[in-house]
Design a protein around this motif. Structure first.
Motif, PDB file in Angstrom:
ATOM      1  N   ASP A 125       8.973  42.274  59.905  1.00  0.00           N
ATOM      2  CA  ASP A 125       8.849  40.833  60.171  1.00  0.00           C
ATOM      3  C   ASP A 125       7.536  40.552  60.885  1.00  0.00           C
ATOM      4  OD1 ASP A 125      11.236  40.254  59.078  1.00  0.00           O
ATOM      5  OD2 ASP A 125      12.339  39.997  60.959  1.00  0.00           O
ATOM      6  N   TYR A 128      16.189  37.333  68.238  1.00  0.00           N
ATOM      7  CA  TYR A 128      15.155  38.059  67.494  1.00  0.00           C
ATOM      8  C   TYR A 128      14.183  38.695  68.479  1.00  0.00           C
ATOM      9  CZ  TYR A 128      16.596  36.664  62.875  1.00  0.00           C
ATOM     10  OH  TYR A 128      17.304  36.540  61.717  1.00  0.00           O
ATOM     11  N   ASP A 147      11.113  39.195  68.419  1.00  0.00           N
ATOM     12  CA  ASP A 147       9.824  38.523  68.618  1.00  0.00           C
ATOM     13  C   ASP A 147      10.000  37.076  69.081  1.00  0.00           C
ATOM     14  OD1 ASP A 147      10.980  37.952  66.248  1.00  0.00           O
ATOM     15  OD2 ASP A 147       9.134  37.834  65.088  1.00  0.00           O
ATOM     16  N   VAL A 175      19.886  33.313  69.019  1.00  0.00           N
ATOM     17  CA  VAL A 175      20.292  32.687  67.755  1.00  0.00           C
ATOM     18  C   VAL A 175      21.811  32.699  67.639  1.00  0.00           C
ATOM     19  CG1 VAL A 175      20.113  32.842  65.245  1.00  0.00           C
ATOM     20  CG2 VAL A 175      18.147  33.420  66.645  1.00  0.00           C
ATOM     21  N   GLY A 197      25.738  24.726  59.199  1.00  0.00           N
ATOM     22  CA  GLY A 197      24.543  23.977  58.795  1.00  0.00           C
ATOM     23  C   GLY A 197      23.382  24.929  58.577  1.00  0.00           C
ATOM     24  N   THR A 198      22.337  24.439  57.946  1.00  0.00           N
ATOM     25  CA  THR A 198      21.196  25.302  57.672  1.00  0.00           C
ATOM     26  C   THR A 198      20.486  25.685  58.972  1.00  0.00           C
ATOM     27  OG1 THR A 198      19.142  25.474  56.455  1.00  0.00           O
ATOM     28  CG2 THR A 198      19.762  23.269  57.134  1.00  0.00           C
ATOM     29  N   GLY A 199      20.115  26.944  59.075  1.00  0.00           N
ATOM     30  CA  GLY A 199      19.422  27.415  60.273  1.00  0.00           C
ATOM     31  C   GLY A 199      20.336  27.713  61.443  1.00  0.00           C
ATOM     32  N   THR A 200      21.645  27.792  61.207  1.00  0.00           N
ATOM     33  CA  THR A 200      22.541  28.054  62.340  1.00  0.00           C
ATOM     34  C   THR A 200      22.688  29.545  62.621  1.00  0.00           C
ATOM     35  OG1 THR A 200      24.326  27.771  60.761  1.00  0.00           O
ATOM     36  CG2 THR A 200      23.946  25.963  62.294  1.00  0.00           C
ATOM     37  N   GLY A 201      22.190  30.371  61.716  1.00  0.00           N
ATOM     38  CA  GLY A 201      22.239  31.814  61.991  1.00  0.00           C
ATOM     39  C   GLY A 201      23.171  32.596  61.083  1.00  0.00           C
ATOM     40  N   LYS A 202      23.528  32.041  59.942  1.00  0.00           N
ATOM     41  CA  LYS A 202      24.450  32.740  59.029  1.00  0.00           C
ATOM     42  C   LYS A 202      23.808  34.004  58.477  1.00  0.00           C
ATOM     43  CE  LYS A 202      24.765  29.161  56.354  1.00  0.00           C
ATOM     44  NZ  LYS A 202      23.859  28.277  57.088  1.00  0.00           N
ATOM     45  N   THR A 203      22.576  33.867  57.969  1.00  0.00           N
ATOM     46  CA  THR A 203      21.879  35.036  57.426  1.00  0.00           C
ATOM     47  C   THR A 203      21.698  36.086  58.519  1.00  0.00           C
ATOM     48  OG1 THR A 203      20.752  33.646  55.830  1.00  0.00           O
ATOM     49  CG2 THR A 203      19.753  35.774  56.292  1.00  0.00           C
ATOM     50  N   THR A 204      21.348  35.613  59.706  1.00  0.00           N
ATOM     51  CA  THR A 204      21.157  36.521  60.832  1.00  0.00           C
ATOM     52  C   THR A 204      22.437  37.305  61.104  1.00  0.00           C
ATOM     53  OG1 THR A 204      19.667  34.853  61.728  1.00  0.00           O
ATOM     54  CG2 THR A 204      20.348  36.608  63.204  1.00  0.00           C
ATOM     55  N   GLU A 217      20.275  36.108  50.192  1.00  0.00           N
ATOM     56  CA  GLU A 217      19.892  34.833  49.578  1.00  0.00           C
ATOM     57  C   GLU A 217      18.790  35.038  48.556  1.00  0.00           C
ATOM     58  OE1 GLU A 217      19.075  33.218  53.505  1.00  0.00           O
ATOM     59  OE2 GLU A 217      19.919  31.315  52.856  1.00  0.00           O
ATOM     60  N   HIS A 253      27.984  27.639  51.113  1.00  0.00           N
ATOM     61  CA  HIS A 253      27.541  26.274  51.373  1.00  0.00           C
ATOM     62  C   HIS A 253      28.394  25.273  50.625  1.00  0.00           C
ATOM     63  CE1 HIS A 253      23.474  27.801  52.780  1.00  0.00           C
ATOM     64  NE2 HIS A 253      23.866  26.970  53.720  1.00  0.00           N
TER      65      HIS A 253
END
Ligand SMILES: Nc1ncnc2c1ncn2[C@@H]1O[C@H](COP(=O)(O)OP(=O)(O)OP(=O)(O)O)[C@@H](O)[C@H]1O
Ligand SMILES: [Mg+2]
Length: 641
Positions: free
Chosen positions: A135, A379, A381, A389, A408-415, A455, A567
C-alpha cells in the motif's frame, strides 16, 4: 504523483553537508552487505582479480624491456637483439591480452548468477511482504530496484570492484618502478597525487547524492509509466493524455537534469584526473630530457620511465569512472536492502499468544465458526491519533452459517474482510476460526482454510483454468474446475476459443467486468474452503445471472461458514443473518426482516431510495448538497479557473 518513501533524495544543496559523512562511510558499508551473495563466487572473483593484477603487471614489464632494447641492442646497433626484444614485447602483449580475456571469462557466468539470485530473493521477499507495505510503496520503485539497480550491482562486481584493486596495485607497482628508475622524476610524477585524492574525495561526496536522486527518479518515472499503461482506458476516456504526457515530461526533465548533474561531476573529475597527471608527465619529460642531455640519465631509462608513466595513465584516469560506478552501486545496494529489510509476514508469529492464554482461560468451549473478538483496526499508515477504521467488532458467524455484511460505502467492510486471511493484522482483539486464533496458525494453513474474492477481480496473465485453480491445492483438476465454473455461472468460458486453456491478458482485461467477477468467484469456491469471505461478489452481474449464481452459491454456502459483503437486497438474501456495519462498529445483527423492522439505517440502505429518513451523516451531506445547489452562482464562480 508518485513519491518515494524511505530515505529518498532530499534537496541536494543544504542537506548535503550534514548527511554526507554518514553517507560516504555507509557507501562501503552498503557494498559490504553484498557479501552473502558474493560469497559463493568469491574464489572465482578472487582468481579473476589476481589474473587481472598479473595482466596489468605484464603491461608494466613492457617499458623495462623497452629500456633494455634502447640501452642494449639499439645502443650497440645489434639488429638481432632488437628483433629478440620485439619478440619479447609481442609475447608480453599477447600474455596481457590472454590474461584479461581469462578474467572476463572467469567472472561473466558467476556474476550473472549473483544478479539472478539477488533478483529471485527480491521477488520472493516482495511476495512475502505484507499488504500494508505494498500500500505504501509505489510499484515503479520496486520495479526499478529489481531491474536497473540490480544491473548496476552486477556491473559493479564485474568492473569497479576488480579494477579499483587492480588499478591500485598497478599504480603502486608503477610508482615503485619509476622511483627505482629515477627517484627525482618519480617525485615529480607523485606531486599531483594529493590534489587528485582531494578531487576524488569531493567527487565521491557529491556524486553519491545525485546518484541516489537519479535512481529514485527512475523509480518515480517507472511508476508513472506503469500507471499510465494500466490506466490507459481512463486516460483515453477522459482525454487526459496531454496532462499525463506533461507529467511524464516534467518527471523525465527532472531526471535529465539529475543525469546532467552527474555528467557535469564526471566531467570535472575526468578533467582533473587527466590534466594534473598529464602536466606532471610533461614536467618529467622536460626534466628528464635535460638530465639525458647533461648525461645524468640514460636514454633507455627515460624511455622506460615515460612508458611506465604512460602505461599508468589509464589506471589513473579510469578511477573517476570506477568511483562513479561504485557510488551508484552503493546506492543501488541501499535501495535493494531498503526493500529486503522490510519485515515480511511471519508464519504463526505468536502475536496471538497472550490472547490465546485468555481464550484458554475463558469459560466454556468455543462454539466454532468465525468469530471476531473485540477487534479494532487502524491502517498502519493512518495519521497518528485518527479514529480506527474498525472498533470493538464482536461478531460470531456460526459453523455453516452465511452472514451478510452490510454498511454504507467506506464504513470498513472490505477492511473487515481483509482481516480474516490476515492481509492486515488486527490492531487489537482477535479473530478465531473454530476456536483457534488466526495468528496462531501458519499463514499457509489459514489461507487454505479461508478463500476470498475481492471487489476487484484480479486475474493473471495465464489461462482461465490456471487462474481459477489458483484457489485450490495442487491436487485439484478438471472436475473441481468445472464444478467451480458452474457455481459461478462462468459457462461463458466454454465458448472461449480454447475453452479453459484460453489465455487471459494482463489483469484479465480481455474479459468483461462480470466475466472477471465470475472467474474470481470460481477461484474462491474451487478449493471447497471451510471459510469463505466474499467482498460484494455479484456487483457486476445482471439480475438474471445474479439469481443463477445465487442459486448455485446457496448450495456451496450450505456447508461453508461465509462472510459475504452485500450492497443489494438480492445478495443479502443469500445469508442466514445480516450484520450492519456503521461507522466502524457492528450496530445490529439479525435476519434481513428483523433488521428491516428494527434498524432505520438498514432499511434505508436496503431500500435504495431516500424514503426512509437516514439517521447518519449521509442525510446531512445530502442536505448540504441541496443547499449549495440553490446558490449555483457562488459554486460556479468558485470553480472557474
Ligand atoms: N490501504 C489503506 N490505507 C489507509 N486507509 C484505507 C486503506 N484502505 C481503505 N482505507 C480507508 O478505510 C476506510 C474503509 O474502507 P473500506 O474499503 O473498508 O470501505 P468499504 O466499506 O469496503 O467501502 P465500499 O462499500 O465502498 O467498498 C475508508 O475510509 C478508506 O479510506
Ligand atoms: Mg469495499
Amino acid at each position: 504523483m508518485p513519491t518515494t518513501p524511505a530515505p529518498a533524495a532530499d534537496t541536494p544543496a543544504e542537506e548535503a553537508t550534514e548527511t554526507e559523512p554518514a553517507r560516504s562511510r555507509s557507501a562501503v558499508r552498503s557494498l559490504l552487505r553484498l557479501w552473502p551473495y558474493v560469497r559463493p563466487v568469491r574464489v572465482r572473483l578472487f582468481t579473476a582479480a589476481v589474473v587481472a593484477v598479473l595482466a596489468s603487471c605484464t603491461g608494466l614489464v613492457i617499458p623495462l624491456v623497452l629500456k633494455w632494447i634502447v640501452d642494449g641492442p639499439v645502443a650497440d646497433r645489434d639488429t638481432g637483439g632488437v628483433w629478440l626484444g620485439a619478440l619479447y614485447l609481442l609475447l608480453l602483449g599477447l600474455a596481457e591480452a590472454v590474461l584479461f580475456g581469462l578474467r572476463r571469462w572467469l567472472v561473466a557466468r558467476p556474476l550473472a548468477g549473483v544478479e539472478a539470485s539477488m533478483r529471485a530473493d527480491l521477488y520472493r521477499h516482495l511476495q512475502r511482504l505484507p499488504v500494508a507495505f505494498h500500500d505504501r510503496w509505489p510499484s515503479g520503485q520496486l520495479l526499478s530496484r529489481g531491474t536497473t539497480d540490480l544491473m548496476l550491482l552486477r556491473m559493479f562486481l564485474a568492473f569497479p570492484l576488480t579494477f579499483l584493486l587492480v588499478n591500485g596495485v598497478t599504480i603502486l607497482i608503477g610508482f615503485v618502478i619509476m622511483l627505482a628508475q629515477e627517484w627525482t622524476l618519480g617525485l615529480v610524477l607523485l606531486a599531483p597525487a594529493v590534489p587528485v585524492m582531494i578531487v576524488c574525495w569531493l567527487f565521491e561526496k557529491r556524486y553519491s547524492k545525485v546518484a541516489r536522486q537519479a535512481q529514485d527518479q527512475v523509480g518515480d518515472l517507472t511508476t508513472l509509466v506503469e500507471e499510465s499503461v494500466l490506466g490507459i482506458r481512463i486516460i483515453k476516456g477522459f482525454g487526459r493524455h496531454r496532462s499525463q504526457a506533461l507529467a511524464f515530461r516534467d518527471l523525465s526533465r527532472t531526471l535529465r537534469g539529475t543525469e546532467l548533474a552527474k555528467a557535469r561531476l564526471l566531467a570535472w573529475i575526468f578533467a582533473a584526473i587527466t590534466i594534473l597527471p598529464e602536466l606532471a608527465i610533461g614536467a618529467a619529460l622536460v626534466l628528464g630530457t635535460v638530465q639525458v642531455a647533461d648525461g645524468d640519465l640514460s636514454t633507455g631509462t627515460l624511455v622506460a620511465f615515460l612508458s611506465t608513466a604512460l602505461a599508468l595513465r589509464w589506471p589513473i584516469e579510469s578511477i573517476g569512472f570506477l568511483l562513479a560506478m561504485s557510488q551508484e552501486a552503493a546506492t543501488a545496494t541501499e535501495r535493494y536492502f531498503e526493500v529486503m529489510d522490510a519485515e515480511p509476514e511471519s508464519g504463526a508469529d505468536g502475536t496471538g499468544t497472550s490472547s490465546a492464554l485468555l481464550a484458554s482461560q475463558a469459560p466454556g468451549p468455543d462454539p466454532g465458526g468465525l468469530r471476531f473478538h473485540a477487534v479494532r483496526f487502524r491502517y498502519p499508515d493512518a495519521p497518528a491519533g485518527s479514529a480506527p477504521v474498525l472498533d470493538r467488532i464482536d461478531l460470531h458467524i456460526r459453523p455453516g452459517e452465511t452472514m451478510a455484511l452490510v454498511g454504507g460505502t467506506g464504513t470498513g467492510k472490505t477492511t473487515l474482510t481483509a482481516l480474516v486471511p490476515r492481509l492486515h493484522e488486527v490492531t487489537a482483539g482477535r479473530i478465531t476460526l473454530d476456536g483457534q486464533d488466526i495468528t496462531e496458525m501458519p499463514r499457509e494453513t489459514l489461507r487454505a482454510l479461508v478463500a476470498v474474492a475481492f471487489e476487484e477481480p484480479t486475474l493473471f496473465s495465464a489461462s482461465v483454468g490456471e487462474n481459477v485453480l489458483m484457489g485450490a491445492g495442487a491436487h485439484a483438476g478438471e472436475t473441481e474446475l468445472n464444478r467451480a465454473l458452474a457455481v459461478a455461472q462462468a459457462d461463458f468460458v466454454h465458448a472461449l476459443p480454447q475453452d479453459t486453456d484460453t489465455q487471459v491478458g494482463e489483469q484479465g482485461l480481455s474479459l468483461s467486468g462480470g466475466q472477471r467477477q465470475r472467474l474470481a468467484l470460481a477461484r474462491a469456491v474451487v478449493g471447497r474452503p471451510r471459510f469463505l469471505v466474499l467482498d460484494d461478489p455479484l456487483s457486476a452481474l445482471d439480475v438474471h445471472t445474479e439469481a443463477l449464481v445465487e442459486a448455485a452459491l446457496r448450495r456451496v454456502l450450505a456447508d461453508t461458514t461465509a462472510l459475504v459483503v452485500a450492497h443489494r437486497p438480492s445478495t443479502v438474501m443469500l445469508a442466514d443473518r445480516v450484520a450492519l456495519l456503521s461507522e466502524g462498529r457492528i450496530t445490529a445483527v439479525g435476519t434481513h426482516h428483523e433488521l428491516l423492522r428494527t434498524s432505520a439505517e438498514y432499511a434505508w440502505l436496503m431500500s435504495g431510495t431516500a424514503e426512509t429518513t437516514e439517521p447518519t451523516t449521509e442525510t446531512a451531506k445530502e442536505t448540504a448538497k441541496e443547499t449549495t445547489a440553490e446558490t449555483p452562482k457562488v459554486t460556479f464562480e468558485g470553480d472557474k479557473r
